[in-house]
Design an enzyme around this catalytic site. Structure first.
Site, PDB file in Angstrom:
ATOM      1  N   LYS A  79       0.811  -1.218   0.000  1.00  0.00           N
ATOM      2  CA  LYS A  79       0.000   0.000   0.000  1.00  0.00           C
ATOM      3  C   LYS A  79       0.844   1.268   0.000  1.00  0.00           C
ATOM      4  O   LYS A  79       0.339   2.345  -0.324  1.00  0.00           O
ATOM      5  CB  LYS A  79      -0.962   0.013   1.180  1.00  0.00           C
ATOM      6  CG  LYS A  79      -0.327   0.175   2.540  1.00  0.00           C
ATOM      7  CD  LYS A  79      -1.391   0.117   3.638  1.00  0.00           C
ATOM      8  CE  LYS A  79      -0.777   0.241   5.025  1.00  0.00           C
ATOM      9  NZ  LYS A  79      -0.159   1.538   5.278  1.00  0.00           N
ATOM     10  N   ASP A  80       2.149   1.157   0.346  1.00  0.00           N
ATOM     11  CA  ASP A  80       3.012   2.334   0.355  1.00  0.00           C
ATOM     12  C   ASP A  80       3.641   2.635  -1.000  1.00  0.00           C
ATOM     13  O   ASP A  80       4.271   3.681  -1.177  1.00  0.00           O
ATOM     14  CB  ASP A  80       4.133   2.151   1.390  1.00  0.00           C
ATOM     15  CG  ASP A  80       3.622   2.187   2.825  1.00  0.00           C
ATOM     16  OD1 ASP A  80       2.552   2.766   3.060  1.00  0.00           O
ATOM     17  OD2 ASP A  80       4.306   1.630   3.703  1.00  0.00           O
ATOM     18  N   ARG A 127      -7.622   8.451   4.963  1.00  0.00           N
ATOM     19  CA  ARG A 127      -8.735   7.561   4.599  1.00  0.00           C
ATOM     20  C   ARG A 127      -9.520   7.154   5.846  1.00  0.00           C
ATOM     21  O   ARG A 127     -10.757   7.141   5.843  1.00  0.00           O
ATOM     22  CB  ARG A 127      -8.175   6.316   3.899  1.00  0.00           C
ATOM     23  CG  ARG A 127      -9.167   5.163   3.763  1.00  0.00           C
ATOM     24  CD  ARG A 127      -8.467   3.888   3.327  1.00  0.00           C
ATOM     25  NE  ARG A 127      -7.428   3.447   4.263  1.00  0.00           N
ATOM     26  CZ  ARG A 127      -7.672   2.721   5.361  1.00  0.00           C
ATOM     27  NH1 ARG A 127      -8.900   2.358   5.656  1.00  0.00           N
ATOM     28  NH2 ARG A 127      -6.678   2.366   6.154  1.00  0.00           N
ATOM     29  N   ARG A 128      -8.823   6.802   6.925  1.00  0.00           N
ATOM     30  CA  ARG A 128      -9.508   6.414   8.154  1.00  0.00           C
ATOM     31  C   ARG A 128     -10.196   7.618   8.803  1.00  0.00           C
ATOM     32  O   ARG A 128     -11.304   7.499   9.333  1.00  0.00           O
ATOM     33  CB  ARG A 128      -8.517   5.788   9.135  1.00  0.00           C
ATOM     34  CG  ARG A 128      -7.929   4.465   8.657  1.00  0.00           C
ATOM     35  CD  ARG A 128      -7.016   3.861   9.714  1.00  0.00           C
ATOM     36  NE  ARG A 128      -6.349   2.665   9.216  1.00  0.00           N
ATOM     37  CZ  ARG A 128      -5.041   2.468   9.235  1.00  0.00           C
ATOM     38  NH1 ARG A 128      -4.241   3.396   9.726  1.00  0.00           N
ATOM     39  NH2 ARG A 128      -4.522   1.337   8.782  1.00  0.00           N
ATOM     40  N   ARG A 145       1.802   9.773  14.352  1.00  0.00           N
ATOM     41  CA  ARG A 145       2.903   9.159  13.619  1.00  0.00           C
ATOM     42  C   ARG A 145       3.612   8.196  14.542  1.00  0.00           C
ATOM     43  O   ARG A 145       3.357   8.142  15.727  1.00  0.00           O
ATOM     44  CB  ARG A 145       3.909  10.228  13.155  1.00  0.00           C
ATOM     45  CG  ARG A 145       3.594  10.936  11.845  1.00  0.00           C
ATOM     46  CD  ARG A 145       3.700  10.053  10.606  1.00  0.00           C
ATOM     47  NE  ARG A 145       4.960   9.338  10.480  1.00  0.00           N
ATOM     48  CZ  ARG A 145       6.052   9.832   9.906  1.00  0.00           C
ATOM     49  NH1 ARG A 145       6.053  11.044   9.426  1.00  0.00           N
ATOM     50  NH2 ARG A 145       7.128   9.091   9.801  1.00  0.00           N
ATOM     51  N   ARG A 151       2.421   3.854  18.711  1.00  0.00           N
ATOM     52  CA  ARG A 151       0.990   4.159  18.630  1.00  0.00           C
ATOM     53  C   ARG A 151       0.198   3.426  19.716  1.00  0.00           C
ATOM     54  O   ARG A 151      -0.724   3.993  20.305  1.00  0.00           O
ATOM     55  CB  ARG A 151       0.466   3.794  17.239  1.00  0.00           C
ATOM     56  CG  ARG A 151       1.119   4.606  16.134  1.00  0.00           C
ATOM     57  CD  ARG A 151       0.534   4.264  14.776  1.00  0.00           C
ATOM     58  NE  ARG A 151       1.327   4.853  13.700  1.00  0.00           N
ATOM     59  CZ  ARG A 151       0.844   5.184  12.517  1.00  0.00           C
ATOM     60  NH1 ARG A 151      -0.420   4.994  12.237  1.00  0.00           N
ATOM     61  NH2 ARG A 151       1.630   5.701  11.599  1.00  0.00           N
ATOM     62  N   CYS A 240      -1.044   7.255  -2.220  1.00  0.00           N
ATOM     63  CA  CYS A 240      -1.323   6.218  -1.221  1.00  0.00           C
ATOM     64  C   CYS A 240      -1.838   6.794   0.092  1.00  0.00           C
ATOM     65  O   CYS A 240      -2.325   6.053   0.940  1.00  0.00           O
ATOM     66  CB  CYS A 240      -0.080   5.364  -0.969  1.00  0.00           C
ATOM     67  SG  CYS A 240       1.352   6.296  -0.384  1.00  0.00           S
TER      68      CYS A 240
END
Length: 331
Positions: A79-80, A127-128, A145, A151, A240
């Site tokens: 996805k990156d 997106r989230r 980040r 996280r 992306c």
């Protein structure tokens, strides 16, 4: 003895875990030893939101190392990767995809529906953010980040300052931390990023022996799914970290000919979405087809989204103004 193959990888816990898994798979399938070579990328050196750093920030250094022949192949979170192909390089394998869904990690074991209004939810992906706002749960969404452990500490650590974070389930699975997940989010609520959960094993296209050797890791259904999803992303001309979501699954279709003599045909079912960052515009469509037409399915679904006005959402994405927050995507 045969010299070890040099596998380039980022140095994060997740990158090392997934690269180690690929290295072990290569050795198991071919007998070739593999050594990991850590490569520091621009994204690793910066604390700025990924959205501001640009597309491909986590892959360009690995690709430079491939071109310079200081490594033989690299493993990326698919996805990156930018949707444009890289000159002289080739995706030799897409290994079996991990569960691409998003996961919630919340205090007190809460699910998304159990979070109270005003609860703070951290995520690194626009997106989230867009989809959380679209749910209308009145959550406070905070850009974050850092690696997975960093996280998680924002929710589970002694100095936790968030009520929940949303991460890719695949990343948590690869580092053995699925125990912290309080809810795996239904794609009807939170559609994943294009190619989330998939890996891309990349080498130089002129290294034909290695191209053929790595091909043993390729999983055709996973490749077809991510091909459809990334064709949608490319046709939308979105990066992306844009508020674009896509999820393709393969299912058994109707038999060709009679049930007794026909072969079962696999179908791709692709869902795609473009959501404004504030969640007020939410365009979602789906399309089906055969795996052989994966790219065309993605292109066609993107065209339908554009007809509905997706370009007007994406046209404003990426421009900062007063009060605009920037988000990135790494997990």
């Amino acid at each position: 003895m045969t010299a070890p193959l040099r596998l380039g990888t980022r140095g994060s816990t997740l990158a090392l875990a997934q690269s180690s898994q690929v290295a072990e798979a290569v050795t198991a399938a071919t007998g070739r030893p593999v050594e990991l070579v850590e490569v520091v990328t621009a994204g690793d050196r910066s604390n700025a939101p990924v959205h501001r750093l640009g597309v491909g920030v986590f892959v360009s250094a690995l690709r430079d190392a491939l071109t310079a022949r200081t490594i033989d192949f690299a493993v990326h979170s698919y996805k990156d990767l930018p949707t444009a192909t890289a000159a002289g390089l080739h995706i030799a394998a897409v290994p079996p995809r991990q569960d691409p869904r998003d996961a919630l990690v919340a205090r007190a074991g809460r699910t998304l529906a159990e979070l109270p209004p005003g609860a703070t939810v951290g995520t690194g992906a626009l997106r989230r953010v867009a989809q959380l706002h679209a749910l209308g749960l009145q959550l406070e969404v905070t850009p974050i980040r850092g690696n997975i452990d960093t996280r998680l500490m924002r929710v589970l650590g002694p100095e936790a300052d968030l009520d929940a974070v949303v991460l890719a389930r695949a990343g948590l699975a690869r580092i053995g931390r699925t125990d912290v997940i309080t809810e795996t989010l239904d794609p009807m609520l939170m559609l994943p990023a294009p190619a989330q959960g998939a890996l891309a094993v990349e080498c130089r296209i002129d290294d034909q022996d290695l191209v053929e050797l790595l091909a043993v890791l390729d999983h055709a259904p996973s490749r077809a799914a991510v091909t459809a999803e990334r064709a949608l992303l490319a046709t939308l001309e979105a990066g992306c970290s844009a508020p674009v979501a896509a999820y393709a699954i393969l299912a058994e279709g109707e038999p060709v000919g009679s049930a007794a003599e026909g072969d079962v045909v696999h179908e791709i079912y692709l869902r795609g979405a473009v959501i404004s960052p504030d969640g007020t515009r939410d365009l979602r469509l789906s399309r089906t087809g055969t795996p052989a037409d994966a790219a065309e399915i993605g292109k066609a679904l993107a065209a339908e989204l554009l007809d509905l006005g997706a370009d007007s959402i994406l046209g404003h994405e990426g421009h900062t103004g007063p009060g605009t927050q920037q988000f990135g995507s790494t997990g």
